[in-house]
Design a protein around this motif. Structure first.
Motif, PDB file in Angstrom:
ATOM      1  N   TYR A 110     -12.825 -13.242  16.328  1.00  0.00           N
ATOM      2  CA  TYR A 110     -12.930 -14.414  17.196  1.00  0.00           C
ATOM      3  C   TYR A 110     -12.911 -15.695  16.360  1.00  0.00           C
ATOM      4  N   GLU A 111     -13.660 -15.705  15.273  1.00  0.00           N
ATOM      5  CA  GLU A 111     -13.702 -16.880  14.395  1.00  0.00           C
ATOM      6  C   GLU A 111     -12.336 -17.147  13.767  1.00  0.00           C
ATOM      7  N   GLU A 112     -11.682 -16.112  13.300  1.00  0.00           N
ATOM      8  CA  GLU A 112     -10.384 -16.261  12.639  1.00  0.00           C
ATOM      9  C   GLU A 112      -9.287 -16.708  13.609  1.00  0.00           C
ATOM     10  N   SER A 113      -9.395 -16.277  14.863  1.00  0.00           N
ATOM     11  CA  SER A 113      -8.345 -16.586  15.834  1.00  0.00           C
ATOM     12  C   SER A 113      -8.529 -17.943  16.488  1.00  0.00           C
ATOM     13  N   GLY A 114      -9.663 -18.560  16.277  1.00  0.00           N
ATOM     14  CA  GLY A 114      -9.918 -19.844  16.912  1.00  0.00           C
ATOM     15  C   GLY A 114     -10.332 -19.717  18.363  1.00  0.00           C
ATOM     16  N   GLY A 115     -10.768 -18.552  18.759  1.00  0.00           N
ATOM     17  CA  GLY A 115     -11.332 -18.407  20.084  1.00  0.00           C
ATOM     18  C   GLY A 115     -10.539 -17.633  21.103  1.00  0.00           C
ATOM     19  N   ARG A 116      -9.543 -16.873  20.690  1.00  0.00           N
ATOM     20  CA  ARG A 116      -8.817 -16.077  21.679  1.00  0.00           C
ATOM     21  C   ARG A 116      -9.548 -14.758  21.924  1.00  0.00           C
ATOM     22  N   LYS A 117      -9.223 -14.136  23.034  1.00  0.00           N
ATOM     23  CA  LYS A 117      -9.795 -12.816  23.301  1.00  0.00           C
ATOM     24  C   LYS A 117      -9.216 -11.825  22.302  1.00  0.00           C
ATOM     25  N   ASP A 118     -10.063 -10.930  21.850  1.00  0.00           N
ATOM     26  CA  ASP A 118      -9.621  -9.946  20.863  1.00  0.00           C
ATOM     27  C   ASP A 118      -9.157  -8.670  21.546  1.00  0.00           C
ATOM     28  N   ARG A 119      -8.106  -8.102  20.979  1.00  0.00           N
ATOM     29  CA  ARG A 119      -7.586  -6.838  21.476  1.00  0.00           C
ATOM     30  C   ARG A 119      -8.374  -5.693  20.837  1.00  0.00           C
ATOM     31  N   GLU A 166     -11.047  -4.242  31.280  1.00  0.00           N
ATOM     32  CA  GLU A 166     -10.808  -2.800  31.293  1.00  0.00           C
ATOM     33  C   GLU A 166      -9.564  -2.469  32.086  1.00  0.00           C
ATOM     34  N   MET A 167      -8.896  -1.438  31.636  1.00  0.00           N
ATOM     35  CA  MET A 167      -7.780  -0.858  32.383  1.00  0.00           C
ATOM     36  C   MET A 167      -8.360   0.268  33.235  1.00  0.00           C
ATOM     37  N   SER A 168      -7.531   0.859  34.052  1.00  0.00           N
ATOM     38  CA  SER A 168      -8.002   1.990  34.848  1.00  0.00           C
ATOM     39  C   SER A 168      -8.466   3.094  33.905  1.00  0.00           C
ATOM     40  N   GLY A 169      -9.462   3.791  34.322  1.00  0.00           N
ATOM     41  CA  GLY A 169     -10.013   4.849  33.485  1.00  0.00           C
ATOM     42  C   GLY A 169     -11.059   4.348  32.503  1.00  0.00           C
ATOM     43  N   GLY A 170     -11.397   3.052  32.566  1.00  0.00           N
ATOM     44  CA  GLY A 170     -12.442   2.505  31.720  1.00  0.00           C
ATOM     45  C   GLY A 170     -12.021   2.150  30.312  1.00  0.00           C
ATOM     46  N   PHE A 171     -10.718   2.170  30.018  1.00  0.00           N
ATOM     47  CA  PHE A 171     -10.233   1.827  28.679  1.00  0.00           C
ATOM     48  C   PHE A 171     -10.320   0.313  28.492  1.00  0.00           C
ATOM     49  N   ILE A 172     -11.079  -0.132  27.498  1.00  0.00           N
ATOM     50  CA  ILE A 172     -11.284  -1.558  27.255  1.00  0.00           C
ATOM     51  C   ILE A 172     -10.145  -2.067  26.379  1.00  0.00           C
ATOM     52  N   VAL A 173      -9.463  -3.122  26.851  1.00  0.00           N
ATOM     53  CA  VAL A 173      -8.307  -3.640  26.119  1.00  0.00           C
ATOM     54  C   VAL A 173      -8.558  -5.003  25.484  1.00  0.00           C
ATOM     55  N   PHE A 174      -9.391  -5.847  26.099  1.00  0.00           N
ATOM     56  CA  PHE A 174      -9.698  -7.171  25.560  1.00  0.00           C
ATOM     57  C   PHE A 174     -11.197  -7.399  25.547  1.00  0.00           C
ATOM     58  N   VAL A 175     -11.638  -8.153  24.551  1.00  0.00           N
ATOM     59  CA  VAL A 175     -13.049  -8.502  24.423  1.00  0.00           C
ATOM     60  C   VAL A 175     -13.141 -10.016  24.326  1.00  0.00           C
ATOM     61  N   GLY A 176     -14.051 -10.607  25.111  1.00  0.00           N
ATOM     62  CA  GLY A 176     -14.230 -12.052  25.127  1.00  0.00           C
ATOM     63  C   GLY A 176     -15.047 -12.560  23.950  1.00  0.00           C
ATOM     64  N   ALA A 177     -15.493 -13.785  24.084  1.00  0.00           N
ATOM     65  CA  ALA A 177     -16.210 -14.479  23.011  1.00  0.00           C
ATOM     66  C   ALA A 177     -17.553 -13.823  22.703  1.00  0.00           C
ATOM     67  N   PRO A 178     -17.920 -13.798  21.426  1.00  0.00           N
ATOM     68  CA  PRO A 178     -19.251 -13.306  21.068  1.00  0.00           C
ATOM     69  C   PRO A 178     -20.317 -14.316  21.494  1.00  0.00           C
ATOM     70  N   THR A 179     -21.462 -13.825  21.870  1.00  0.00           N
ATOM     71  CA  THR A 179     -22.576 -14.677  22.299  1.00  0.00           C
ATOM     72  C   THR A 179     -23.438 -15.053  21.087  1.00  0.00           C
ATOM     73  N   PRO A 180     -24.368 -15.986  21.272  1.00  0.00           N
ATOM     74  CA  PRO A 180     -25.306 -16.292  20.183  1.00  0.00           C
ATOM     75  C   PRO A 180     -26.053 -15.048  19.694  1.00  0.00           C
ATOM     76  N   GLU A 181     -26.377 -14.132  20.615  1.00  0.00           N
ATOM     77  CA  GLU A 181     -27.066 -12.899  20.219  1.00  0.00           C
ATOM     78  C   GLU A 181     -26.203 -12.055  19.288  1.00  0.00           C
ATOM     79  N   ALA A 182     -24.895 -12.042  19.541  1.00  0.00           N
ATOM     80  CA  ALA A 182     -23.980 -11.300  18.660  1.00  0.00           C
ATOM     81  C   ALA A 182     -23.954 -11.935  17.276  1.00  0.00           C
ATOM     82  N   ARG A 183     -23.901 -13.241  17.232  1.00  0.00           N
ATOM     83  CA  ARG A 183     -23.876 -13.942  15.940  1.00  0.00           C
ATOM     84  C   ARG A 183     -25.163 -13.696  15.155  1.00  0.00           C
ATOM     85  N   ARG A 184     -26.293 -13.655  15.853  1.00  0.00           N
ATOM     86  CA  ARG A 184     -27.556 -13.357  15.163  1.00  0.00           C
ATOM     87  C   ARG A 184     -27.575 -11.906  14.684  1.00  0.00           C
ATOM     88  N   ALA A 185     -27.080 -10.986  15.507  1.00  0.00           N
ATOM     89  CA  ALA A 185     -27.102  -9.565  15.159  1.00  0.00           C
ATOM     90  C   ALA A 185     -26.299  -9.269  13.895  1.00  0.00           C
TER      91      ALA A 185
END
Length: 149
Positions: free
Chosen positions: A21-30, A65-84
């Motif tokens: 996320y940091e390297e891409s400047g804020g796009r959703k990650d695949r 998510e796509m059908s079947g629960g397959f996750i394709v994109f992930v949004g921005a990390p939260t402050p909790e993620a940055r602390r973790a």
């Protein structure tokens, strides 16, 4: 028996999410980019993403998510993620740093009276007062994150 997954699977995936996320400047990650970054296989990344998804506090703002629960994109990390992943401070970490700085200042203080006060303060904050110090640093962190004055 269930194996612990935080250190070996989930944290490396979360770290990859934050880095990408940091390297891409804020796009959703695949999910595929996360897989490449971690070196994990697709199944392992998907398990980690599913484990991170319902987290409380949440570590990412969204997942697609796509059908079947397959996750394709992930949004921005939260402050909790940055602390973790260690990019943002925690109240415990700041409290520990302050206690250590007080102890070091006491060791270097030439004035005996000041040295005694610093040692007493460091000792109190290192023991009985640690919760107070953690609460104060947490309030400061939360105020800075929320943009409070």
């Amino acid at each position: 028996m269930v194996n612990p997954t935080w250190e070996e699977r989930d944290l490396p995936v979360l770290k990859a999410i934050v880095e990408l996320y940091e390297e891409s400047g804020g796009r959703k990650d695949r999910a595929g980019d996360i897989q490449k970054r971690t070196g994990f296989d697709e199944e392992t990344v998907q398990k980690a993403l599913r484990a991170l998804k319902p987290a409380n506090p949440p570590y990412v703002t969204s997942m697609k998510e796509m059908s079947g629960g397959f996750i394709v994109f992930v949004g921005a990390p939260t402050p909790e993620a940055r602390r973790a992943v260690g990019l943002w401070p925690t109240a415990d970490g700041l409290a520990d740093n302050l206690i250590m700085a007080m102890s070091q200042a006491a060791d270097q203080e030439p004035d005996e009276e000041k040295r005694g006060r610093l040692k007493t303060a460091a000792s109190w904050f290192g023991n009985a007062g640690r919760n107070v110090l953690v609460d104060v640093t947490a309030a400061v962190i939360n105020r800075q994150i929320s943009g409070g004055a």
